[in-house]
Write a protein that holds these residues in place. Structure first.
Motif, mmCIF file in Angstrom:
data_model
loop_
_atom_site.group_PDB
_atom_site.id
_atom_site.type_symbol
_atom_site.label_atom_id
_atom_site.label_comp_id
_atom_site.label_asym_id
_atom_site.label_seq_id
_atom_site.Cartn_x
_atom_site.Cartn_y
_atom_site.Cartn_z
ATOM 1 N N ALA A 189 12.013 85.220 13.116
ATOM 2 C CA ALA A 189 11.067 84.024 12.874
ATOM 3 C C ALA A 189 9.624 84.494 12.428
ATOM 4 O O ALA A 189 9.563 85.512 12.402
ATOM 5 C CB ALA A 189 11.307 83.400 14.303
ATOM 6 N N SER A 190 9.020 83.427 11.989
ATOM 7 C CA SER A 190 7.606 83.638 11.980
ATOM 8 C C SER A 190 6.979 83.609 12.950
ATOM 9 O O SER A 190 7.491 83.177 14.265
ATOM 10 C CB SER A 190 6.889 82.491 10.832
ATOM 11 O OG SER A 190 7.259 81.236 11.888
ATOM 12 N N CYS A 191 5.685 84.037 13.204
ATOM 13 C CA CYS A 191 4.866 84.125 14.625
ATOM 14 C C CYS A 191 3.337 83.736 14.114
ATOM 15 O O CYS A 191 2.992 84.498 13.459
ATOM 16 C CB CYS A 191 5.241 85.333 15.168
ATOM 17 S SG CYS A 191 4.218 85.792 16.567
ATOM 18 N N ASP A 192 2.880 82.761 14.968
ATOM 19 C CA ASP A 192 1.533 82.442 14.979
ATOM 20 C C ASP A 192 1.046 82.392 16.459
ATOM 21 O O ASP A 192 1.727 82.050 17.240
ATOM 22 C CB ASP A 192 1.290 81.093 14.265
ATOM 23 C CG ASP A 192 1.696 81.298 12.939
ATOM 24 O OD1 ASP A 192 1.350 82.208 12.168
ATOM 25 O OD2 ASP A 192 2.530 80.205 12.467
ATOM 26 N N GLU A 193 -0.103 82.829 16.621
ATOM 27 C CA GLU A 193 -0.856 82.806 17.841
ATOM 28 C C GLU A 193 -1.855 81.816 18.120
ATOM 29 O O GLU A 193 -2.187 81.381 17.283
ATOM 30 C CB GLU A 193 -1.642 84.052 18.327
ATOM 31 C CG GLU A 193 -0.989 85.657 18.206
ATOM 32 C CD GLU A 193 -1.752 86.595 18.131
ATOM 33 O OE1 GLU A 193 -2.675 86.477 18.299
ATOM 34 O OE2 GLU A 193 -1.299 87.888 18.100
#
Length: 396
Positions: A189-193
């Motif tokens: 998956a993509s991952c953003d904080e």
């Protein structure tokens, strides 16, 4: 002797060296973008092998070059390993445990480095047998945005080589030792904080008319975000909005002025990824207006979806079956975890595969835990597979 047998033999003979490398790095872990001693150690190893390299790439990154000497034009194949450790206190009790308190190689990057050095040693010893170029990439900062892969690409160091293929491998406790696993297409998956700060009036908990209740508002916001993201998400694209921390430094009778929320957003749909960021901001604006507080949203862009090139990955699976046998090559399901190797995969035809590390009948030691450890003999499988795939694919 068949090529696959030669590679398997060379990898097996390297096991004591692989263990030495892995344990040295394990004893001296360094956090993301601070891998100075690790980089110096790798440079020393490459120099001893006579492999040309450049250091200081995007900080601590190292890039080695092996140029084939056979006639003709082979492909350029990049091989990547990550170097950074995690902020964990080790609890394995191993004699090679971390010597840096609070820092641990709990994701197998120490073994990734060892296996890439091993594969590089094999390929360098066989450079007279192939045309083309092998690029050995030792990357900083996989565990922390913006991602060392992105930073290394931004230096332009690969532009003059224009790699035809990029390959990475990663340990996986879910797989038995001496096996490998692949997933063609979208794999991780993509991952953003996500960082959200709720600011309002604090006060004595017994006098609610004199404060805005930041703890309550933060709780309301978390529930609203989870529900709205779940409703709006695509059924075809698995999505996770995980809130890992809510911090409000109040007391039993003190309502804090500020509450901080931190979490992660992951999905397999890049369009939905962007739309979700807008939905998160819209939801916070509505609740801020409704409750009369200020809510600040900071979404730190992380890693895109990792997409393994379908055709290339399926070919790699067949090649791996030739090397290891059909029963030792598995097809894997998608994972909601993320990998900054995805930056390489958006630029070049690429794939990341997994190396099993759990002996039959033994308890799985999970990634990112203080008890994580590996069956070190599994590094032979990873080293041999990487060298075999490179030599098989470099001819085109």
């Amino acid at each position: 002797m068949l090529l696959k047998d030669k590679i398997t033999g060379k990898a097996g003979a390297l096991l004591p060296e692989l263990i030495e490398i892995r344990r040295h790095i394990h004893r001296h872990p360094e956090l993301s973008y601070a891998e100075h001693e690790t980089a110096a150690y790798i440079a020393g190893r490459l120099g001893a092998l006579g492999i040309e390299y450049r250091s200081g790439v995007a900080g601590t990154g190292i890039v080695g070059f092996i140029r084939g000497e056979a006639p003709g034009r082979g492909l350029t194949v990049g091989l990547r390993a990550d170097m950074d450790a995690l902020p964990l206190t080790e609890a394995t009790g191993a004699e090679y445990s971390s010597g840096n308190n609070g820092v641990m190689h709990a994701c197998g990057h120490d073994a990734h480095v060892a296996m890439l050095l091993g594969a590089g040693e094999i390929l360098n010893s066989m450079r007279s047998t192939f045309a083309g170029t092998v690029i050995l990439v030792f990357q900083p900062g996989e565990e922390k945005a913006p991602g060392g892969a992105r930073l290394m690409l931004e230096t332009g160091i690969f532009d003059s080589f224009n790699p035809d293929i990029f390959i990475a491998q990663h340990l996986l406790p879910d797989l038995p030792a001496a096996t490998v696993g692949f997933h063609p297409g979208p794999y991780m998956a993509s991952c953003d904080e996500i960082y959200i700060t709720v600011k309002g009036k604090g006060g004595h908990a017994a006098q609610p008319s004199q404060y805005t209740d930041q703890i309550y508002i933060a709780s309301e916001l978390v529930v609203a975000l989870k529900e709205r993201v779940a409703r709006a998400g695509s059924k075809e694209a698995p999505t996770v909005l995980g809130i890992g921390r809510i911090t409000g430094m109040g007391a039993t009778n003190v309502i804090p002025e500020t509450v901080e929320i931190a979490g992660t957003f992951r999905t397999f749909d890049e369009k939905w990824r962007k739309a979700a960021a807008g939905l998160i901001r819209e939801t916070t604006r509505e609740i801020a207006s409704l409750r009369g507080v200020e809510i600040i949203v900071d979404i730190v862009e992380g890693y895109p979806v990792l997409v393994n090139d379908e055709k290339l990955t399926r070919r790699a699976m067949e090649l791996s079956r030739t090397l290891l046998g059909t029963e030792r090559v598995k097809e894997l399901p998608v994972r909601m975890s993320s990998e900054d190797f995805s930056f390489f995969a958006t630029r070049y035809p690429s794939f990341l595969y997994r190396v099993g590390i759990t002996p039959d009948g033994e308890e799985m030691k999970k990634l990112h835990t203080s008890a994580f450890d590996i069956d070190e003999s599994s590094m032979v499988t990873g080293t041999a597979t990487m060298a075999w795939l490179t030599l098989s694919l470099i001819a085109g």
